[in-house]
Structure formats: C-alpha cells, structure tokens
Design a protein around this motif. Structure first.
Motif, mmCIF file in Angstrom:
data_model
loop_
_atom_site.group_PDB
_atom_site.id
_atom_site.type_symbol
_atom_site.label_atom_id
_atom_site.label_comp_id
_atom_site.label_asym_id
_atom_site.label_seq_id
_atom_site.Cartn_x
_atom_site.Cartn_y
_atom_site.Cartn_z
ATOM 1 N N MET A 1 0.829 -1.209 0.000
ATOM 2 C CA MET A 1 0.000 0.000 0.000
ATOM 3 C C MET A 1 0.864 1.260 0.000
ATOM 4 O O MET A 1 0.439 2.317 -0.453
ATOM 5 C CB MET A 1 -0.939 0.017 1.209
ATOM 6 N N ALA A 2 2.080 1.139 0.512
ATOM 7 C CA ALA A 2 3.010 2.275 0.493
ATOM 8 C C ALA A 2 3.792 2.313 -0.820
ATOM 9 O O ALA A 2 4.639 3.176 -1.012
ATOM 10 C CB ALA A 2 3.974 2.182 1.669
ATOM 11 N N GLY A 3 3.512 1.343 -1.710
ATOM 12 C CA GLY A 3 4.110 1.357 -3.035
ATOM 13 C C GLY A 3 5.326 0.472 -3.221
ATOM 14 O O GLY A 3 5.926 0.458 -4.303
ATOM 15 N N PHE A 4 5.701 -0.296 -2.193
ATOM 16 C CA PHE A 4 6.930 -1.090 -2.288
ATOM 17 C C PHE A 4 6.643 -2.518 -2.762
ATOM 18 O O PHE A 4 5.741 -3.197 -2.255
ATOM 19 C CB PHE A 4 7.636 -1.132 -0.926
ATOM 20 N N ASP A 5 7.453 -2.942 -3.731
ATOM 21 C CA ASP A 5 7.369 -4.280 -4.308
ATOM 22 C C ASP A 5 7.712 -5.309 -3.220
ATOM 23 O O ASP A 5 8.864 -5.389 -2.785
ATOM 24 C CB ASP A 5 8.367 -4.348 -5.476
ATOM 25 N N THR A 6 6.710 -6.070 -2.786
ATOM 26 C CA THR A 6 6.900 -6.969 -1.646
ATOM 27 C C THR A 6 6.271 -8.330 -1.918
ATOM 28 O O THR A 6 5.044 -8.442 -2.061
ATOM 29 C CB THR A 6 6.244 -6.373 -0.375
ATOM 30 N N LEU A 7 7.105 -9.352 -2.007
ATOM 31 C CA LEU A 7 6.577 -10.707 -2.165
ATOM 32 C C LEU A 7 6.244 -11.278 -0.794
ATOM 33 O O LEU A 7 6.971 -11.082 0.175
ATOM 34 C CB LEU A 7 7.602 -11.609 -2.855
ATOM 35 N N TRP A 8 5.145 -12.011 -0.756
ATOM 36 C CA TRP A 8 4.760 -12.703 0.489
ATOM 37 C C TRP A 8 3.762 -13.797 0.147
ATOM 38 O O TRP A 8 2.899 -13.610 -0.713
ATOM 39 C CB TRP A 8 4.105 -11.732 1.476
ATOM 40 N N ALA A 9 3.919 -14.926 0.774
ATOM 41 C CA ALA A 9 2.910 -15.991 0.679
ATOM 42 C C ALA A 9 2.912 -16.732 2.001
ATOM 43 O O ALA A 9 3.943 -16.829 2.668
ATOM 44 C CB ALA A 9 3.229 -16.938 -0.480
ATOM 45 N N ASN A 10 1.742 -17.230 2.382
ATOM 46 C CA ASN A 10 1.633 -17.829 3.721
ATOM 47 C C ASN A 10 2.196 -19.245 3.797
ATOM 48 O O ASN A 10 2.203 -19.852 4.865
ATOM 49 C CB ASN A 10 0.183 -17.793 4.226
ATOM 50 N N ASP A 11 2.704 -19.765 2.668
ATOM 51 C CA ASP A 11 3.231 -21.125 2.699
ATOM 52 C C ASP A 11 4.672 -21.206 2.178
ATOM 53 O O ASP A 11 5.129 -22.276 1.809
ATOM 54 C CB ASP A 11 2.319 -22.064 1.896
ATOM 55 N N TRP A 12 5.364 -20.070 2.141
ATOM 56 C CA TRP A 12 6.752 -20.096 1.674
ATOM 57 C C TRP A 12 7.684 -20.471 2.818
ATOM 58 O O TRP A 12 7.660 -19.824 3.875
ATOM 59 C CB TRP A 12 7.168 -18.732 1.124
ATOM 60 N N ASP A 13 8.530 -21.497 2.585
ATOM 61 C CA ASP A 13 9.496 -21.848 3.627
ATOM 62 C C ASP A 13 10.763 -20.992 3.476
ATOM 63 O O ASP A 13 10.900 -20.214 2.525
ATOM 64 C CB ASP A 13 9.821 -23.350 3.611
ATOM 65 N N ASP A 14 11.671 -21.124 4.433
ATOM 66 C CA ASP A 14 12.864 -20.267 4.457
ATOM 67 C C ASP A 14 13.693 -20.402 3.186
ATOM 68 O O ASP A 14 14.222 -19.419 2.661
ATOM 69 C CB ASP A 14 13.734 -20.599 5.674
ATOM 70 N N ASP A 15 13.826 -21.633 2.680
ATOM 71 C CA ASP A 15 14.632 -21.850 1.469
ATOM 72 C C ASP A 15 14.081 -21.033 0.303
ATOM 73 O O ASP A 15 14.841 -20.407 -0.442
ATOM 74 C CB ASP A 15 14.644 -23.338 1.090
ATOM 75 N N LEU A 16 12.770 -21.065 0.149
ATOM 76 C CA LEU A 16 12.145 -20.354 -0.969
ATOM 77 C C LEU A 16 12.310 -18.841 -0.796
ATOM 78 O O LEU A 16 12.583 -18.104 -1.761
ATOM 79 C CB LEU A 16 10.670 -20.741 -1.069
ATOM 80 N N ILE A 17 12.150 -18.370 0.422
ATOM 81 C CA ILE A 17 12.300 -16.935 0.690
ATOM 82 C C ILE A 17 13.727 -16.473 0.361
ATOM 83 O O ILE A 17 13.931 -15.442 -0.279
ATOM 84 C CB ILE A 17 11.948 -16.623 2.166
ATOM 85 N N VAL A 18 14.728 -17.275 0.750
ATOM 86 C CA VAL A 18 16.122 -16.926 0.452
ATOM 87 C C VAL A 18 16.355 -16.936 -1.060
ATOM 88 O O VAL A 18 17.008 -16.038 -1.604
ATOM 89 C CB VAL A 18 17.093 -17.887 1.176
ATOM 90 N N ARG A 19 15.796 -17.930 -1.744
ATOM 91 C CA ARG A 19 15.960 -17.992 -3.204
ATOM 92 C C ARG A 19 15.352 -16.765 -3.876
ATOM 93 O O ARG A 19 15.941 -16.174 -4.786
ATOM 94 C CB ARG A 19 15.302 -19.262 -3.757
ATOM 95 N N GLU A 20 14.152 -16.380 -3.465
ATOM 96 C CA GLU A 20 13.501 -15.197 -4.045
ATOM 97 C C GLU A 20 14.314 -13.936 -3.752
ATOM 98 O O GLU A 20 14.404 -13.032 -4.575
ATOM 99 C CB GLU A 20 12.078 -15.042 -3.498
ATOM 100 N N SER A 21 14.908 -13.886 -2.572
ATOM 101 C CA SER A 21 15.737 -12.740 -2.206
ATOM 102 C C SER A 21 16.931 -12.617 -3.136
ATOM 103 O O SER A 21 17.228 -11.540 -3.655
ATOM 104 C CB SER A 21 16.216 -12.890 -0.763
ATOM 105 N N LEU A 22 17.602 -13.733 -3.375
ATOM 106 C CA LEU A 22 18.798 -13.708 -4.223
ATOM 107 C C LEU A 22 18.424 -13.453 -5.682
ATOM 108 O O LEU A 22 19.072 -12.664 -6.366
ATOM 109 C CB LEU A 22 19.550 -15.037 -4.096
ATOM 110 N N ALA A 23 17.353 -14.099 -6.137
ATOM 111 C CA ALA A 23 16.968 -13.986 -7.547
ATOM 112 C C ALA A 23 16.511 -12.568 -7.884
ATOM 113 O O ALA A 23 16.802 -12.063 -8.973
ATOM 114 C CB ALA A 23 15.866 -14.994 -7.871
ATOM 115 N N GLY A 24 15.806 -11.914 -6.960
ATOM 116 C CA GLY A 24 15.237 -10.605 -7.255
ATOM 117 C C GLY A 24 15.928 -9.467 -6.546
ATOM 118 O O GLY A 24 15.428 -8.349 -6.545
#
Ligand SMILES: [Zn+2]
Length: 211
Positions: free
Chosen positions: A79-102
């Motif tokens: 809502m403040a305009g920042f590109d933010t990925l989030w899902a309620n079923d993402w585990d730590d590995d996936l979150i780290v991968r998305e961080s590195l990829a994007g």
C-alpha cells in the motif's frame, strides 16, 4: 570477520562498513587479535563509496520478500508502493531464493534466517504489530522519500494502472461514486482502488512518521 560479527548477534546482512584499526576491510578479513574493530550498519545519507563495499548497492531500489509471519507488514508495504513478495506457505529456502533472484531484502522476525551464509540482504523486524512494523522498516531503511501510496495492489503486489471512472462505475459502492474521481485498477486481480479508507489510513501512518 564475518564470523566474529555474527558471534555478537549482529546479522552480517545489516553491516555496510567494517573498519579494523581505522582501515576498511571486507568480510573475509582475518583477525589476529588485539585489533580495534568498528562495524557500521547500512549508510543511506553518507557516501562511503571510496571505502570497501561489502555488497552491491541495492537499497535505493528497495524490493522485499517477507516471511510467513509478516503478512500484514507485506500488505502495508504494498500500500506504500513497495514491491513486496509474500505468501503464507513459503518456507525459508524459498524466501532466500527469491531474495537472491530478485535482489530483495528479506524481512523476518527470525534472526536464524538472516545468519544463513548465502543471504545478502535482510532486515530483522523488531516490532510485532503491522503498522508499527511498517513505521519501523520505513525508518530503519530510510524509505520515507520513496513512499508512493496508491500505486500497487495490496493483495497481489502488481503495479496499479489508471482506469477511467466510467469503466469501473458499476463496481463502485454507492457512496464512492459521488466522492472520488481518480481510480486505479490491478491488472492481476481486477481490484479497483481509490483514495478512500485504505489511503486515508496509510496517510495517517505516514503523518505520524513525519513524512
Ligand atoms: Zn491485485
């Protein structure tokens, strides 16, 4: 150097400058004992480019991936305009991968995730309530000048597109039809946004932040 910093409880992702006896060094620097070490967090208002950079500059194009516990914060950031990925079923590995990829900054309440060796960008969120978390992140990463309310879908993170009132008139609540003339639509989920309650609430948060 990196191990020494993390042994004090500071995630290496929050470190932007290390001085050993007054000389800037990288994470790989080996300590021999007796040195005077100074560790600094990310600088946003001070140009330290002549010194050793620990990672590529990324904060001024801030993108985020939030952990499963930070759903409210993720929606507030969108809502403040920042590109933010989030899902309620993402585990730590996936979150780290998305961080590195994007090149996304991980937002988490789990310090363990930020201590992982492969993590480059991360911020440990101290506050526990959504609006307080938003205020904390905006302050800590000095995002005030980048806040752009009413530009991104709070549900699916897609950038909003301008849409004519006539196109969305049928979908608007009665009281909105007469009160607002500017609308945006999410190309992802079709939601229509106007500068109504959500916007006013965001404005209130940022007024309290002094932005
Ligand atoms: Zn959407």
């Amino acid at each position: 150097m990196k191990d020494a910093i993390e042994s004090t409880g500071v995630p290496h992702t929050e470190v932007d400058l290390i001085l050993v006896d007054g000389v800037s060094v990288g994470f790989e620097h080996l300590l021999t004992g007796g040195e005077r070490v100074a560790v600094y967090p990310m600088f946003e208002a001070l140009d330290i480019s002549p010194l050793v950079r620990l990672r590529p500059r990324a904060l001024r194009d801030p993108r985020f991936v939030a952990d499963v516990h930070l759903g409210k914060l993720a929606r507030h950031l969108r809502m403040a305009g920042f590109d933010t990925l989030w899902a309620n079923d993402w585990d730590d590995d996936l979150i780290v991968r998305e961080s590195l990829a994007g090149r996304r900054t991980i937002l988490t309440r789990d310090k363990g995730m930020l201590r992982r060796r492969e993590v480059e960008r991360g911020y440990f969120v101290r506050a526990t309530e959504g609006e307080a978390q938003l205020a904390e992140v905006v302050r800590a990463l000095q995002l005030e000048s980048l806040v752009a309310p009413f530009t991104r879908c709070r549900e699916c993170n897609a950038p909003l597109e301008p849409v004519g009132k006539a196109e969305v008139l049928e979908r608007l609540p009665e009281k909105v039809r007469g009160c607002y003339d500017t609308f945006r639509r999410c190309p992802g989920c079709g939601r229509v946004y106007w500068e109504g309650t959500h916007f006013e609430r965001m404005r209130g948060i940022f007024d309290r932040l002094g932005t």
